[in-house]
Scaffold this active site. Structure first.
Site, short mmCIF file in Angstrom:
data_model
loop_
_atom_site.label_atom_id
_atom_site.label_comp_id
_atom_site.label_asym_id
_atom_site.label_seq_id
_atom_site.Cartn_x
_atom_site.Cartn_y
_atom_site.Cartn_z
N PRO A 257 0.82 -1.22 0.00
CG PRO A 257 -0.75 -1.53 1.69
CD PRO A 257 0.51 -2.10 1.12
CB THR A 258 0.32 4.54 -1.67
OG1 THR A 258 0.20 3.96 -2.95
CG2 THR A 258 1.05 5.87 -1.78
N GLY A 259 2.39 4.52 1.04
CA GLY A 259 2.55 5.11 2.35
C GLY A 259 2.80 4.09 3.43
CB CYS A 260 2.31 0.51 3.58
SG CYS A 260 2.24 -0.76 4.79
CB VAL A 261 7.20 2.58 6.38
CG1 VAL A 261 8.71 2.73 6.20
CG2 VAL A 261 6.53 3.93 6.28
#
Lengths: 102, 112, 134
Positions: B108-112
């Site tokens: 997911p975008t923004g998932c580090v």
């Protein structure tokens, strides 16, 4: 609350300067850097845009970018102010926010 | 990296996400789950989330953030399932990361 | 931390450069910070949200679908400049339906798009705390 608008594209290639000037509010400042300084030369096709904007906004031009492009400050549209890099820094401090026009 | 499934090599990135979304099959999801350090056998409850994620991606072209996934699952599958507790019970490595991986989606975008 | 007004200013058409996609990704990541987020579409930025985009022909992902997910991320204020549409021969009907569900109104689906004049756009910009330019 005033905004420092920073434009870095030649007005002969893109509409960033025109768009910036039509969205800047009274009391804002506009700073021309990089290729945007080319529009500041008196007699250019966009000089009239700068002249009418000067009624409501201060407009600054970055001296290092002018010099790099072989333009003397005396060539500029009357009323424009020339700043160097430290003047650039002062402008960012004097205004509580800034917006880039890419 | 690659996963070997049914004699075929499926390309993945270094974290195990599929390189090509179109490679995905349910068997790949099951194989990924079984390959975990603590192997997971996918249940209907897992599949409900995996399928939901695939539909979300198909519609919006992104893997939703966990917060968004939780809210959307609650609306679609019932409030009792729209909690991070429920999702973490199914996907203990993190519902965003783990479920998206099984679903063949990017992280997911923004998932580090 | 007090809530600040963040505006993302979109002025580039999609696909030719990476600005539009980068902006969208930053918006999605920053949505986690729960600030008051506004998106502005002006100049060529209006092309980002026109209907029927099909970049698959170019081998590119159709990220225009992702704007429709913004409501899920609590981003509900998308302002589009009327003059920019007119200059490009476009009307509001050329834009995608981008909606959100209003929690305070029994989850009614409402449009996230507001068409504003150039003067209104300028006033919106002046009212922000932080600007992100793309």
């Amino acid at each position: 609350m005033s905004m420092l608008h920073i434009v870095n594209k030649s007005p002969f290639e893109r509409n960033a300067l025109a768009s910036c000037l039509s969205h800047a509010s009274k009391g804002d400042a506009v700073l021309l850097i990089e290729d945007a300084v080319l529009g500041a030369v008196a007699g250019s096709q966009v000089a009239h845009l700068l002249l009418s904007a000067l009624a409501t906004q201060a407009i600054y031009v970055l001296s290092e970018d002018l010099a790099a492009r072989g333009m003397e400050p005396n060539r500029l549209v009357k009323g424009l102010q020339v700043v160097d890099y430290s003047g650039f820094v002062d402008l960012t401090v004097q205004h509580d926010k800034n917006q880039s026009w890419l | 990296m690659a996963l070997e499934i049914g004699g075929k090599n499926i390309a993945t990135d270094e974290e195990g996400y599929l390189e090509n979304l179109t490679d995905w099959t349910p068997e790949i999801a099951s194989a990924m789950a079984l390959a975990e350090e603590q192997p997971v056998t996918l249940t209907d409850e897992h599949w409900e989330i995996i399928n939901f994620l695939r539909e979300y991606y198909e519609e919006y072209q992104i893997a939703p953030a966990v917060r968004v996934l939780t809210k959307a699952v609650g609306k679609r599958l019932g409030a009792d399932k729209g909690t991070s507790k429920y999702l973490y019970s199914l996907f203990p490595y993190g519902p965003g990361k783990q479920a998206c991986k099984y679903a063949g989606l990017p992280k997911p975008t923004g998932c580090v | 931390m007090a809530v600040k007004k963040f505006m993302y200013v979109n002025r580039k058409a999609p696909y030719g450069t990476v600005y539009a996609l980068e902006s969208l990704e930053v918006v999605l990541i920053a949505a986690a910070f729960e600030q008051e987020v506004t998106l502005a579409f002006l100049d060529d930025g209006v092309y980002q949200i026109v209907r029927n985009q099909n970049p698959k022909l170019l081998g590119m992902k159709n990220f225009s679908s992702t704007y429709k997910a913004l409501g899920d991320y609590d981003i509900k204020q998308l302002y589009v400049e009327r003059e920019s549409l007119i200059e490009r021969g476009l009307t509001e009907d050329d834009l995608m339906d981008i909606t959100y569900e209003d929690e305070g109104d029994d989850w009614a689906e409402k449009s996230s798009l507001t068409i504003v004049s150039r003067a209104e756009m300028a006033a919106l910009m002046a009212a922000q705390d932080v600007m992100f330019s793309f």
